[in-house]
Structure formats: structure tokens, C-alpha cells
Scaffold this active site. Structure first.
Site, short mmCIF file in Angstrom:
data_model
loop_
_atom_site.label_atom_id
_atom_site.label_comp_id
_atom_site.label_asym_id
_atom_site.label_seq_id
_atom_site.Cartn_x
_atom_site.Cartn_y
_atom_site.Cartn_z
N ILE A 109 0.86 -1.18 0.00
CA ILE A 109 0.00 0.00 0.00
C ILE A 109 0.90 1.23 0.00
O ILE A 109 1.93 1.27 0.68
CB ILE A 109 -0.97 0.01 1.20
N VAL A 140 4.90 -1.22 2.92
CA VAL A 140 4.50 0.17 2.72
C VAL A 140 5.33 0.75 1.58
O VAL A 140 6.56 0.69 1.61
CB VAL A 140 4.69 1.01 4.00
N LYS A 141 4.65 1.31 0.58
CA LYS A 141 5.34 1.83 -0.61
C LYS A 141 5.73 3.29 -0.39
O LYS A 141 4.90 4.13 -0.06
CB LYS A 141 4.44 1.71 -1.84
N ILE A 142 7.01 3.55 -0.62
CA ILE A 142 7.56 4.90 -0.52
C ILE A 142 8.28 5.21 -1.82
O ILE A 142 9.11 4.42 -2.28
CB ILE A 142 8.54 5.00 0.67
#
Length: 370
Positions: A109, A140-142
Site C-alpha cells: 500500500i 509500505v510503498k515509498i
């Protein structure tokens, strides 16, 4: 039931992740079917995927009505809806996660793309998403902007698993791997179990050909046109060579001794955009162990039907890839400019999708309130 081509891809060490998620996939059993019969071992999402999912059908209507009745605003509704889908997908993949010792069975996400150039807010949102979804198989997408690199390190340092997205250049990818290793060293110092921290680096593929082919066509010489469709695969092969270099040597081995796992390259944007190219190009030519290929369902079906999975196509081809880049520079392609344009456009595209998502949910809340 298992498809021969997809099984061959998996056995070659390339994990197959689906680049899509929706409430309908979850409730219909489609996602479970893809796991059982199509070798799918993970899912990636992004703002464009969620914007498309919420704009179609009635799958979200009941939850939106409930949130409207509670007085939730647009941002809160988006957070609740998207994290619900991701949490439920994590649960669907829990057996895959257990069977692969956490390597696969992953669901991603993304932080709000409007924060792509704000380090502090990205870290805060990443930690909040991790706590909200509350599943160990979350990523977690960064984004890999310059401001995103320290956010990646700090998020990993808190024991959070990360999918680094929007990587286009090998130079930026080197920065991403350094940020990852820095993050693991800090996580170790903070007392976290490195065995529980996983990461992938999403290296975008097809968009590189799209941008460079456009420039080659504008140059218009025979030499330029002969290079069409070669840049993206060459770029990915150069990236893999850097991956092999980064995850070796004393510094990395010290982390491995404490249970660290390498940050796997993930081939993203692998749906072919130019109909002149084979629709499985960015799967067939990027088969190599210890990687992920996240693909839209259309590409998944194409690989199953007529993909050519014929062993490792990446290892040992660095020099060949460098020659391609040398030829691109020789005909006048400014590669630094290409990668800057792609990063800017990538952030802009996800931000535009987020705005569309905001508009869709605002309208749905208004309708729910009558």
C-alpha cells in the site's frame, strides 16, 4: 491446476505478483483463485489502481454508506476503504507468507503521493499505515525521490517492511539500496529483529522504453530507430548487476549474520505499451532468481498462454547492456534527462490518480448522505 509457463517462471526464482487489487477480487474469490491456479504470490497497489477500483461497480457502496453515517470525511473514507482491502488481501496471502518464510505473500500500500517530496510526512504516514493495516505481510510503498530516500531509511529503522517505488535510473537505485542498508543497521541498533524486515525495490521498466523510443523517433536516423525497444531491458539488467554488487562484502555480511534479507529487485510497469513489441517482453527477458515481476492480469494471462520462459536472461549481461546505453548516448539521448522526466511524470501520475480518487469518494459520500 498449474500453468507450465508460470510454474517455470516461479521455479526460476522470479516471484509473480499481481499489479492490481479491488474489493471485487477479494469478495468473488478471484484473488484466491489466482494464488491457487496462477502462481500469484503477492499483490501491489497504487493510487491509480484504487482510483479505478472505486470508480467501478457497487462493491464499496455499503462501506461508504456506513462511513458517511459516521460522519467520515473524504480522507478518512479513503484510508478506511483502502486499508480494509489491503488488510483482507494480506489475510488471503497469509498461507503463502508462512510457506515462504515471509519472502512472498506480500501486499503493498502506498503513502499519499502528494507527500513524495516531504520526508517527515512520508515517514509519519508510512508508520501510520503499518499500524492501521496491522499485518506482518504488509509492505509500505515509498517513492524513491531524493526526499524519499531518508524516509525509507527511517521507516525501515522502525521495523517496518518497505516497497520502494518509482525507481527509473540505476544511479537512484544505488541510493535506494544504500538507504535500505542504512535502515537495517539502524533497525538493528533499535533492537528490531532483522529477520522480520523485508523490502523490494520497484524498478520501472516499460515506461523507460516509452520515453526513449519517443526520443529515438524524433531523432529519426536509422541508427536511432534500430535502438527502439532495447533501453528498458538493458536498464533493468544494469540494475541487477548493481544489486549483486550491493548485497555482498563485509558490511552486508555483518547484517546477514543477524538475519537480514537482501532487498529484492521488483520489475514494475511490465505491461507492454507498444503493440509492436511482444506482450510478454518485460517478463521473458527479465527472468532471474531473487526477483519479483509484478504484472497486470492481462500480462499474467499472456505469459501463461505464450510466454517464453527460457532460463536466466539477466545475469552476466551487464556489458551488453552498457553497450546499448553507449549507443543511445551516441545518437543523442540525454539519459539523465530521461530519468528525471520519468520520475516527475511518475509522481504526477499518481498524484493525479489520488485527486481522482478524492473526487470519486467525495461524490460517493455525498450520494450516501442523500
Amino acid at each position: 491446476m498449474s500453468n507450465e509457463n508460470l510454474t517455470a517462471l516461479s521455479q526460476a526464482g522470479c516471484s509473480i505478483w499481481l499489479d492490481d487489487l479491488s474489493r471485487e477480487r477479494l469478495t468473488s474469490g478471484n484473488l484466491a483463485e489466482l494464488i491457487a491456479d496462477w502462481n500469484v504470490t503477492g499483490v501491489t497497489t497504487n493510487p491509480t489502481i484504487f482510483a479505478g477500483a472505486l470508480s467501478k461497480g457497487a462493491s464499496y457502496d455499503e462501506q461508504v454508506r456506513e462511513l458517511a453515517a459516521r460522519g467520515a470525511d473524504t480522507d478518512a473514507t479513503i484510508r478506511e476503504v483502502t486499508t480494509t482491502d489491503v488488510r483482507n488481501a494480506c489475510d488471503v496471502f497469509r498461507d503463502v507468507y508462512a510457506a515462504t518464510d515471509g519472502v512472498d505473500g506480500r501486499v503493498s500500500i502506498e503513502v499519499d503521493p502528494r507527500l513524495a517530496f516531504e520526508t517527515e510526512k512520508t515517514v509519519a504516514e508510512a508508520l501510520d499505515l503499518w499500524k492501521t493495516v496491522d499485518r506482518p505481510n504488509l509492505l509500505v510503498k515509498i517513492p524513491a525521490t531524493k526526499e524519499g530516500l531518508p524516509a525509507i531509511t527511517r521507516t525501515l529503522a522502525e521495523g517496518v517492511s518497505v516497497n520502494v517505488t518509482l525507481i527509473f535510473s540505476v544511479e537512484r537505485y544505488q541510493g535506494v539500496m544504500n538507504a535500505f542498508i542504512d535502515g537495517l543497521e539502524q533497525a538493528k541498533a533499535n533492537g528490531h529483529d532483522l529477520r522480520t524486515i523485508h523490502s523490494v525495490a520497484s524498478f520501472f521498466v516499460s515506461r523507460v522504453d516509452t520515453e526513449i523510443d519517443k526520443r529515438l523517433d524524433a531523432i529519426g536516423t536509422d541508427e536511432a530507430k534500430a535502438l527502439r525497444g532495447q533501453a528498458a531491458v538493458a536498464n533493468a539488467r544494469l540494475a541487477f548487476a548493481e544489486y549483486e554488487r550491493a548485497f555482498s562484502g563485509p558490511r552486508w555480511e555483518a547484517l546477514v549474520a543477524d538475519g537480514a534479507r537482501a532487498q529484492r529487485p521488483l520489475w514494475a510497469s511490465t505491461g507492454v505499451k507498444d503493440p509492436a513489441y511482444k506482450d510478454t517482453l518485460y517478463v521473458d527477458e527479465l527472468v532471474v532468481a531473487n526477483t519479483v515481476n509484478t504484472m497486470p492480469e492481462k500480462t499474467l494471462h499472456a505469459v501463461a498462454d505464450h510466454g517464453k520462459i527460457d532460463g536466466d536472461k539477466v545475469t552476466g549481461r551487464e556489458q551488453e547492456a552498457r553497450e546499448v546505453f553507449g549507443k543511445l548516448a551516441a545518437v543523442g539521448i540525454d539519459l539523465d534527462d530521461v530519468f528525471q522526466v520519468l520520475e516527475t511524470e511518475g509522481v504526477d501520475k499518481f498524484e493525479k490518480s489520488w485527486v481522482e480518487l478524492l473526487e470519486t469518494v467525495t461524490n460517493q459520500l455525498a450520494q450516501a448522505k442523500g
